[in-house]
Design a protein around this motif. Structure first.
Motif, PDB file in Angstrom:
ATOM      1  N   TYR A   1       0.801  -1.224   0.000  1.00 11.30           N
ATOM      2  CA  TYR A   1       0.000   0.000   0.000  1.00 11.30           C
ATOM      3  C   TYR A   1       0.835   1.276   0.000  1.00 11.30           C
ATOM      4  N   PHE A   2       2.167   1.159   0.134  1.00  9.33           N
ATOM      5  CA  PHE A   2       2.972   2.351   0.395  1.00  9.33           C
ATOM      6  C   PHE A   2       4.103   2.485  -0.611  1.00  9.33           C
ATOM      7  N   SER A   3       4.371   3.769  -0.976  1.00  4.63           N
ATOM      8  CA  SER A   3       5.489   4.047  -1.868  1.00  4.63           C
ATOM      9  C   SER A   3       6.764   4.345  -1.096  1.00  4.63           C
ATOM     10  N   ASP A   4       6.657   4.613   0.210  1.00  2.00           N
ATOM     11  CA  ASP A   4       7.841   4.894   1.029  1.00  2.00           C
ATOM     12  C   ASP A   4       7.521   4.571   2.481  1.00  2.00           C
ATOM     13  N   VAL A   5       8.520   4.050   3.186  1.00  2.00           N
ATOM     14  CA  VAL A   5       8.394   3.735   4.608  1.00  2.00           C
ATOM     15  C   VAL A   5       9.661   4.213   5.304  1.00  2.00           C
TER      16      VAL A   5
END
Length: 573
Positions: free
Chosen positions: A77-81
């Motif tokens: 679900y995420f493009s960056d963490v």
């Protein structure tokens, strides 16, 4: 947030694992007193923290926290963490900062029409609009779509472009891969059109390896070629096009066949068959046959598989047959038949083909007494009685051939179903309906061996005697170890059931050994048909490939262990 997420022709999540996860540097060593998430708007804290292994009360550990970051990223679900820390109640608050993917608003698909419908691709992608784009799920399902295209034969198909915009528009551009041209080399006799019409794929179509394989099966069944070698050559990688090159080597298509055998009733019998299955390179089949012995036959056959370049086939045959026998009651029996047939055929879906044949035959039967028969005395050669029969019939047939080789099949099947109707509005003085089924199966055996199985069923519904249209059983092509005369029912051979099993063992390119078992019988009434009333034959055989065709020699034993030699041409079935 990144302005674009771009994925190459085959998107792999691994490419993003190290670019979307920010490494945690100089992690302070302390007790974890709180774990929180920031930056998420649509994906719940609970769902995110459910993928985190670190718990409150643990000591901070760089490897463990990095594994947690990667687990969050792998949710898709995420493009960056990222991860940051703050002091909290004597320890550390571990904060996972995430950047959500865009909300999926629209899916645009281009280049898919020659392969699958838009609905089919959306079904495979299984992505929900108006939710956060799950990149992991998208990648997995794009991979499934790629695998399906390969499995379905679209071997050049690839993703030309896959990207999602900040506005949530997912664009998938598929490059199907087109056939630029079909080239033929090696044919000196056969016209190019005869070869190309057997290929279910033409220039300009999407490349499909299954269609190409089907075309080469069609070419192999023609029997015109001794070697076939297809190759795909790339033309323009950017446009994703290729040429199909058909390399072939022509074989002999004219045959002189002969066969024969010995019968205790009929003496020596034989035949000579001259045929050409690629007349003038146009793919037409013509044959002339002469059979001699107890039955003398002259026949001419012609077959055009593509009438006037259409999908209709056309064929005709004419024959003149004379049979001379002596019965067990010392009656001389002479039967003369003249006739012919014409037929039209057309392909059906799933490799089936149908044909309609009109047959006409006039038969004359003459019985003479050579000594004394049934208590009636007469001068030798005197005609005791005679009869004439006129047959006019229509036969509707359905055929399907999926065997992998016309002469030495090791897989696939051949099915023939027909209904013959005689008399009534067709004329003639014979009135009957016959139902025939002939089904064959081929399976690979040990190493290059093969199993061949056949079941043949014939049923007749007659209003007048079949008078020569009875079912024959016994001999080299049906129940080996027996003669045809061993199965003459006192009333009539109105029904037939036959089973054949062969195990074929090729020794080399010229010789093949065969072990066989046959079972069958004929009956006058349907009530008499029974599996426990079948006669059994078994034996050994040899096949030899020669320039004039395959010679067949079988030796079969009947249930009384009496042996019978059978000599003919080609496989039994």
């Amino acid at each position: 947030m990144r302005k674009n997420l771009f994925f190459g022709s085959i998107i792999l999540l691994a490419l993003l694992l190290f670019s979307g996860v920010t490494a945690a540097q100089n992690i302070p060593i302390d007790e974890v007193t709180k774990i929180t998430v920031e930056g998420n708007e649509y994906v719940s804290d609970f769902e995110i923290l459910n993928s985190v292994a670190t718990e409150v009360g643990d000591q901070t550990d760089q490897e463990s926290l990095r594994a947690d970051m990667q687990s969050i990223f792998e949710m898709g679900y995420f493009s960056d963490v990222n991860i940051v820390f703050e002091n909290y109640q004597g320890g550390l608050n571990v904060i996972f900062e995430v950047v959500e993917n865009p909300i999926l608003k629209e899916i645009e698909i281009t280049g898919n029409e020659p392969i699958y419908s838009r609905d089919k691709i959306l079904e495979i992608l299984d992505l929900n609009l108006n939710t956060v784009l799950n990149v992991k799920k998208m990648n997995e399902n794009l991979k499934s779509l790629q695998e399906k295209m390969q499995d379905d034969g679209y071997i050049l198909a690839r993703f030309k472009d896959v990207n999602v915009s900040d506005q949530g528009v997912l664009t998938i551009d598929i490059s199907p891969g087109y056939l630029n041209s079909v080239e033929i080399s090696g044919n000196t006799k056969t016209d190019d059109d005869v070869i190309l019409r057997e290929m279910p794929i033409t220039a300009g179509e999407v490349v499909n390896i299954k269609k190409i394989q089907k075309g080469f099966q069609n070419l192999s069944r023609l029997g015109y070629f001794v070697n076939l070698n297809p190759t795909l050559e790339r033309v323009n990688p950017e446009e994703n096009t290729a040429n199909l090159v058909i390399n072939l080597e022509e074989g002999k298509t004219g045959n002189l066949k002969f066969g024969g055998g010995y019968s205790s009733n009929d003496g020596w019998i034989g035949f000579v068959d001259v045929s050409e299955k690629n007349l003038f390179g146009n793919g037409q089949n013509i044959g002339v046959k002469w059979q001699f012995g107890d039955t003398t036959t002259y026949s001419l056959n012609f077959y055009e598989p593509y009438l006037w370049d259409s999908e209709f086939s056309f064929g005709f045959s004419v024959y003149d047959r004379e049979t001379d026998r002596t019965t067990s009651d010392d009656l001389d029996y002479l039967k003369k038949s003249r006739g012919g047939s014409i037929s039209l055929g057309h392909p059906l879906p799933n490799d089936w083909r149908t044909s309609l044949r009109y047959k006409i035959e006039d038969t004359e039967e003459i019985w003479n007494e050579t000594a004394t028969a049934n208590g009636v005395s007469a001068v030798e050669g005197e005609t005791i009685f005679g009869s004439d029969n006129e047959l006019r019939s229509m036969t509707l047939s359905f055929n399907r051939d999926t065997s992998n080789n016309r002469f030495h099949p090791t897989s696939g099947s051949i099915n023939n179903l027909s209904v013959e109707y005689a008399g009534d509005f067709l004329g003639g003085d014979m009135d009957f309906t016959k139902y025939n089924l002939d089904t064959r199966r081929y399976y690979p055996g040990f190493k290059n061996h093969a199993w061949a199985l056949r079941m043949k069923l014939g049923l007749s519904d007659r209003k007048t005697p079949l008078a020569g249209e009875e079912y024959d059983l016994g001999g080299s092509d049906s129940l080996r170890g027996y003669e045809r005369s061993d199965f003459d029912d006192e009333e009539a051979n109105n029904h037939l059931l036959l089973f054949n099993v062969e195990y074929r063992i090729p020794f080399n390119d010229s010789f093949t050994g065969v072990i066989f078992t046959d079972a069958g019988n004929v009956w006058a009434d349907t009530d008499s048909i029974a599996l426990d009333d079948l006669s059994i034959g078994y034996g050994l055989g040899m096949r030899m490939n020669t320039p004039v065709g395959q010679l067949r020699l079988d030796y079969g034993w009947n249930e009384d262990s009496d042996g019978q030699l059978h000599f003919s041409i080609g496989n039994t079935f």
